[in-house]
Design a protein around this motif. Structure first.
Motif, PDB file in Angstrom:
ATOM      1  N   ARG A 144     -25.563   8.392  19.434  1.00 41.27           N
ATOM      2  CA  ARG A 144     -25.185   7.126  18.803  1.00 41.27           C
ATOM      3  C   ARG A 144     -23.953   7.299  17.917  1.00 41.27           C
ATOM      4  N   ARG A 145     -23.880   8.399  17.170  1.00 45.40           N
ATOM      5  CA  ARG A 145     -22.715   8.656  16.335  1.00 45.40           C
ATOM      6  C   ARG A 145     -21.440   8.742  17.185  1.00 45.40           C
ATOM      7  N   ASN A 146     -21.548   9.328  18.347  1.00 44.37           N
ATOM      8  CA  ASN A 146     -20.378   9.414  19.221  1.00 44.37           C
ATOM      9  C   ASN A 146     -20.024   8.064  19.839  1.00 44.37           C
ATOM     10  N   GLU A 147     -21.007   7.227  20.077  1.00 46.70           N
ATOM     11  CA  GLU A 147     -20.716   5.862  20.530  1.00 46.70           C
ATOM     12  C   GLU A 147     -19.910   5.122  19.459  1.00 46.70           C
ATOM     13  N   ILE A 148     -20.348   5.264  18.219  1.00 50.31           N
ATOM     14  CA  ILE A 148     -19.638   4.623  17.108  1.00 50.31           C
ATOM     15  C   ILE A 148     -18.225   5.174  16.991  1.00 50.31           C
ATOM     16  N   ALA A 149     -18.098   6.504  17.080  1.00 49.59           N
ATOM     17  CA  ALA A 149     -16.778   7.136  16.992  1.00 49.59           C
ATOM     18  C   ALA A 149     -15.863   6.650  18.112  1.00 49.59           C
ATOM     19  N   ASN A 150     -16.385   6.533  19.312  1.00 54.81           N
ATOM     20  CA  ASN A 150     -15.559   6.079  20.435  1.00 54.81           C
ATOM     21  C   ASN A 150     -15.110   4.629  20.256  1.00 54.81           C
ATOM     22  N   ASN A 151     -15.965   3.808  19.648  1.00 52.80           N
ATOM     23  CA  ASN A 151     -15.558   2.429  19.337  1.00 52.80           C
ATOM     24  C   ASN A 151     -14.393   2.411  18.355  1.00 52.80           C
ATOM     25  N   TYR A 152     -14.502   3.236  17.318  1.00 53.40           N
ATOM     26  CA  TYR A 152     -13.406   3.348  16.351  1.00 53.40           C
ATOM     27  C   TYR A 152     -12.120   3.810  17.040  1.00 53.40           C
ATOM     28  N   LYS A 153     -12.243   4.839  17.855  1.00 51.05           N
ATOM     29  CA  LYS A 153     -11.057   5.411  18.508  1.00 51.05           C
ATOM     30  C   LYS A 153     -10.381   4.391  19.426  1.00 51.05           C
ATOM     31  N   GLN A 154     -11.178   3.656  20.160  1.00 52.79           N
ATOM     32  CA  GLN A 154     -10.616   2.642  21.061  1.00 52.79           C
ATOM     33  C   GLN A 154      -9.881   1.569  20.261  1.00 52.79           C
ATOM     34  N   ALA A 155     -10.452   1.180  19.132  1.00 56.03           N
ATOM     35  CA  ALA A 155      -9.834   0.125  18.315  1.00 56.03           C
ATOM     36  C   ALA A 155      -8.589   0.614  17.587  1.00 56.03           C
ATOM     37  N   PHE A 156      -8.565   1.887  17.190  1.00 59.68           N
ATOM     38  CA  PHE A 156      -7.484   2.408  16.347  1.00 59.68           C
ATOM     39  C   PHE A 156      -6.414   3.178  17.122  1.00 59.68           C
ATOM     40  N   ASN A 157      -6.651   3.437  18.389  1.00 58.03           N
ATOM     41  CA  ASN A 157      -5.738   4.283  19.159  1.00 58.03           C
ATOM     42  C   ASN A 157      -4.308   3.727  19.115  1.00 58.03           C
ATOM     43  N   GLY A 158      -3.380   4.562  18.675  1.00 53.47           N
ATOM     44  CA  GLY A 158      -1.983   4.158  18.574  1.00 53.47           C
ATOM     45  C   GLY A 158      -1.653   3.360  17.335  1.00 53.47           C
ATOM     46  N   LYS A 159      -2.659   3.071  16.517  1.00 49.94           N
ATOM     47  CA  LYS A 159      -2.453   2.257  15.309  1.00 49.94           C
ATOM     48  C   LYS A 159      -2.786   3.023  14.024  1.00 49.94           C
ATOM     49  N   VAL A 160      -3.820   3.839  14.081  1.00 47.90           N
ATOM     50  CA  VAL A 160      -4.307   4.566  12.911  1.00 47.90           C
ATOM     51  C   VAL A 160      -4.636   5.989  13.342  1.00 47.90           C
ATOM     52  N   LYS A 161      -4.234   6.967  12.556  1.00 52.27           N
ATOM     53  CA  LYS A 161      -4.524   8.361  12.900  1.00 52.27           C
ATOM     54  C   LYS A 161      -5.971   8.698  12.577  1.00 52.27           C
ATOM     55  N   PHE A 162      -6.623   9.453  13.496  1.00 53.44           N
ATOM     56  CA  PHE A 162      -7.976   9.941  13.265  1.00 53.44           C
ATOM     57  C   PHE A 162      -8.078  11.379  13.756  1.00 53.44           C
ATOM     58  N   GLN A 163      -9.178  12.019  13.440  1.00 52.07           N
ATOM     59  CA  GLN A 163      -9.386  13.438  13.728  1.00 52.07           C
ATOM     60  C   GLN A 163      -9.314  13.709  15.232  1.00 52.07           C
ATOM     61  N   ASN A 164      -8.532  14.723  15.604  1.00 57.59           N
ATOM     62  CA  ASN A 164      -8.390  15.107  17.004  1.00 57.59           C
ATOM     63  C   ASN A 164      -9.642  15.830  17.494  1.00 57.59           C
ATOM     64  N   LEU A 165     -10.003  15.594  18.746  1.00 59.13           N
ATOM     65  CA  LEU A 165     -11.156  16.250  19.362  1.00 59.13           C
ATOM     66  C   LEU A 165     -10.664  17.203  20.450  1.00 59.13           C
ATOM     67  N   PRO A 166     -10.682  18.522  20.209  1.00 59.14           N
ATOM     68  CA  PRO A 166     -10.257  19.468  21.237  1.00 59.14           C
ATOM     69  C   PRO A 166     -11.153  19.407  22.469  1.00 59.14           C
ATOM     70  N   ASP A 167     -10.595  19.715  23.631  1.00 60.46           N
ATOM     71  CA  ASP A 167     -11.363  19.723  24.878  1.00 60.46           C
ATOM     72  C   ASP A 167     -12.545  20.687  24.770  1.00 60.46           C
ATOM     73  N   GLY A 168     -13.667  20.283  25.324  1.00 58.74           N
ATOM     74  CA  GLY A 168     -14.847  21.140  25.355  1.00 58.74           C
ATOM     75  C   GLY A 168     -15.683  21.101  24.090  1.00 58.74           C
ATOM     76  N   ASN A 169     -15.300  20.251  23.131  1.00 61.96           N
ATOM     77  CA  ASN A 169     -16.043  20.141  21.870  1.00 61.96           C
ATOM     78  C   ASN A 169     -16.871  18.862  21.839  1.00 61.96           C
ATOM     79  N   LEU A 170     -18.012  18.934  21.210  1.00 57.39           N
ATOM     80  CA  LEU A 170     -18.800  17.747  20.884  1.00 57.39           C
ATOM     81  C   LEU A 170     -18.854  17.632  19.372  1.00 57.39           C
ATOM     82  N   ASN A 171     -18.234  16.585  18.839  1.00 57.07           N
ATOM     83  CA  ASN A 171     -18.233  16.332  17.403  1.00 57.07           C
ATOM     84  C   ASN A 171     -19.563  15.668  17.038  1.00 57.07           C
ATOM     85  N   ALA A 172     -20.294  16.265  16.105  1.00 61.50           N
ATOM     86  CA  ALA A 172     -21.578  15.692  15.691  1.00 61.50           C
ATOM     87  C   ALA A 172     -21.395  14.474  14.793  1.00 61.50           C
TER      88      ALA A 172
END
Length: 382
Positions: A268-296
């Protein structure tokens, strides 16, 4: 819209029933539920051993002691963390040195850490404490290689990251705090964390020797293992000066139920994070997620130029964002103990812009949409 905090625990009837059951049992502390929690947590993380403690600060303190840290020693950590990460070394009389963060992941920079180590004679430092900041895993394999090169120990502060993982060079997913690369992992059970016990923490390790040392230090330095002739079950030895850093059965009962929900919580936390990322992409900087990582995703952090303005604007709409964290090297205590000047410009630049938005599993889609709307309103100058 009701007030929206940056983080919030979720306690349901299942949690309450477990606590009530323990309250009605023979043991409120030092009973069997603590060991059950330890066993289930170590299995979840993939570590051989787990030691439940009163809070993560206690865990960090014991970890430093168990690894032999003492007065005059020196460790390296990140300035972008809660004070406890550094304070635990100070409790042992050691010096704390800070290396800078990576400007995209906000994690302790491997390059900056190496540069700091190589600027001093070999043996100057004793250990490194990387932090899985906001829930994003540190590449512990890379830090293990660096630590081995300079004969340093490694503690992973995984307080933000139960359930997160990175992928190592062999293609294996490594759970945060599993101690396959670090000597010891540390977790927090503060209410705003993934697993809420009111207060509490867990130490994980794959070393039997460290496990025994940690277990003894947690309980006054006392052991009952060395039974002698003509003594009964009352016998014990105090072998070292330890602490009362125990977790209760009451808290452990709650922890067991919370742990069982963490897999779904991370999803669920990642669903929320993905919603933020989709809304902010190209507009607001957020933490980068390296390939192969799962951010808790304990946190979802963005950077904006007018951070104080956004902080105040959100509060006028009952959105209580938070700032994580004031760089430790700028706090009066660390300035006053004579911490030397260093290039920590990435950390200072990050702090000038960072703000943590609401991130918790019970955040509703409507609440998140409202947060996004207000952030974009402010960023776009509406």
């Amino acid at each position: 819209m009701n007030s929206i905090p940056y983080g919030r625990q979720h306690i349901d009837q299942d949690d309450i029933d477990a606590v009530v059951s323990t309250l009605q049992s023979d043991f409120l502390t030092q009973g069997p539920v603590v060991k059950q929690f330890e066993d289930q947590f170590s299995a979840y993380i993939g570590a051989k051993y787990a030691v439940a403690v009163s809070n993560a600060t206690a865990g960090l303190h014991l970890a430093n002691l168990a690894l032999g840290l003492k007065k005059g020693d020196r460790i390296i950590t990140t300035p972008i963390t809660f004070a406890a990460t550094a304070n635990c070394a100070r409790y042992c009389g050691a010096e704390v040195w800070f290396a800078d963060i990576d400007s995209d992941t906000y994690l302790l920079s491997l390059e900056s850490t190496r540069n700091l180590i190589e600027s001093k004679p070999k043996g100057f430092f004793k250990g490194i404490i990387p932090v899985d900041f906001a829930g994003l895993p540190v590449n512990m394999e890379a830090f293990r290689a660096l630590a081995d090169e300079y004969n340093l120990w490694l503690i992973e502060d995984a307080c933000h990251a139960p359930g997160g993982h990175f992928t190592d060079s062999k293609g294996t997913k490594q759970m945060c705090g599993n101690s396959n690369y670090a000597d010891i992992g540390i977790f927090s059970f503060h209410p705003v964390k993934h697993i809420a016990c009111g207060e509490g923490g867990m130490i994980t390790t794959n070393s039997e020797a460290l496990y025994k040392k940690l277990s003894m230090l947690r309980t006054h330095g006392i052991t009952k293992e060395n039974m002698v002739e003509n003594h009964g079950g009352w016998f014990y030895e105090m072998q070292e000066l330890g602490f009362n850093y125990r977790l209760t059965d009451i808290q452990s009962a709650l922890g067991i139920k919370q742990l069982a929900k963490n897999k779904a919580s991370v999803v669920r936390r990642n669903e929320i994070a993905n919603n933020y990322k989709q809304a902010f992409n190209g507009k607001v900087k957020f933490q980068n997620l390296p390939d192969g990582n799962l951010n808790a995703h304990h946190l979802f952090v963005i950077e904006v130029e007018d951070r104080k303005g956004l902080y105040d604007y959100l509060r006028t709409h009952s959105i209580f964002a938070q700032i994580h964290y004031i760089p430790l090297h700028t706090l009066p205590y660390y300035k006053e103990i004579g911490y030397g000047s260093a290039d920590l410009s990435h950390s200072e630049n990050y702090y000038s812009k960072c703000i943590s938005l609401p991130m918790y599993p019970t955040l509703t889609d409507d609440e998140q949409a409202f947060v996004i709307e207000k952030v974009l309103e402010f960023v776009n100058g509406k």
